[in-house]
Scaffold this motif. Sequence first.
Motif, mmCIF file in Angstrom:
data_model
loop_
_atom_site.group_PDB
_atom_site.id
_atom_site.type_symbol
_atom_site.label_atom_id
_atom_site.label_comp_id
_atom_site.label_asym_id
_atom_site.label_seq_id
_atom_site.Cartn_x
_atom_site.Cartn_y
_atom_site.Cartn_z
ATOM 1 N N PRO A 183 27.095 32.262 38.879
ATOM 2 C CA PRO A 183 28.097 32.638 39.886
ATOM 3 C C PRO A 183 29.407 31.873 39.734
ATOM 4 O O PRO A 183 30.422 32.261 40.314
ATOM 5 N N THR A 205 34.390 38.236 50.372
ATOM 6 C CA THR A 205 34.804 39.604 50.714
ATOM 7 C C THR A 205 36.032 39.585 51.623
ATOM 8 O O THR A 205 36.962 40.376 51.443
ATOM 9 N N ASN A 220 32.458 36.162 37.545
ATOM 10 C CA ASN A 220 31.513 36.370 38.658
ATOM 11 C C ASN A 220 31.955 35.713 39.960
ATOM 12 O O ASN A 220 31.310 35.871 40.987
ATOM 13 N N GLU A 254 34.077 36.225 42.099
ATOM 14 C CA GLU A 254 34.360 37.062 43.264
ATOM 15 C C GLU A 254 33.150 37.873 43.713
ATOM 16 O O GLU A 254 33.221 38.586 44.702
ATOM 17 N N ARG A 255 32.062 37.752 42.989
ATOM 18 C CA ARG A 255 30.845 38.459 43.446
ATOM 19 C C ARG A 255 30.311 37.761 44.675
ATOM 20 O O ARG A 255 30.152 36.538 44.677
#
Lengths: 156, 123
Positions: A110, B76, A115, A117-118
Motif C-alpha cells: 500500500p 477517498t 497504490n 491512493e487505494r
Amino acid sequence: MYLTDLIPMNCASNSDSVAFTAISIPSDTGEARKVQEEIESQLQARQVTEKEIFSVRLALEEALVNAIKHGNQMDRSKKVHIAYRFLGDRLEITITDEGPGFDPLDVPDPTAVENLERPCGRGLMLMRHYMSEVNYNETGNSVLMSKVFRGANGKK
Amino acid sequence: MSSSPPPARRRRLEVESIGDITVVNFVDRKILDEQNIQIIGEQLFSLVDEDGKKKLLLNFSNVEYLSSAALGKLITLNKKVSSAGGRLILCNISEDILEVFEITKLDKFFKIMRDEQSALQAF
C-alpha cells in the motif's frame, strides 16, 4: 480441528500447559468488539504500557475486520474463531475465519506510489508493524499474532 | 431503503466555519468500528458533495484510535476535495496516530499540520 491449527509450534517448550481461551463469534463487528474489550481488560490488569495496548487494539481490530469482512464476507452464519493466551510477557492470539483464505503475498504494497491512493490494503501492514509476529497458515484463513510486552522493564 | 435511519446515524462530526474554511472535529474518540467509519465517511463526503465545501480542516484532537478502514475514507475524501478544486488539511494528530500515518506513508500523502492555528494559515 481448528484449534490444532491455532496452537503455535514455536513457543517455549514448557508453555504447553497454558491453555488458550477460545471463543467463536458470528461474523459481526459488534461481537468482535466484546472480544476486543475482554482482551483489553486483561491487558489493563498487566504491566503493559498504553502504547502497547494501542498496538494490540489496532492489530486486533484489523485482524478481526479482515476475518469478518474479507474472510467470511460478513456472512453471519460463518464464524470467527479466536483463541488467545498470555505466556509471561507475551500475548498470543489466533484468529481464524471460515472463508477460502488468501495469500498475504498477493496483497499489493500500500505504500507503493501507484497504490497510495487505494483506500484499502493497509490493515495487514499495520498488524505487522504493531505486533511482534504475524503469521498466516497455509490456507490463509488463520493468522497467529504475538506481542512481547516490554512495559514492565523496558519503560516507554 | 425506506426504513428510518438507525439511531447510530446521529451526527459524528462537529462542523464550524472559520472564514471560508470548514473545520471538522470528530465526536468519537475511537474511529474503529466499521459501521461507525461508514457513517463518518458519508458525513465527511456530504460536506464536499452536497454542501460544496472546498477547504476542509479535520481536527483530530479528540481522536485516540484510528484503523486502516478510516484511513481509506480519508483517502477517498482527499480525492473528492481535490477533484472539486479544494484542499484538505489534517491537524492535531496525536503521536500514536501520527505513527499510523507514517507506517503507511500517508504522512506524505496528506497535508498534516501540528495545530489548528497553523493549519488555518496553511490554506
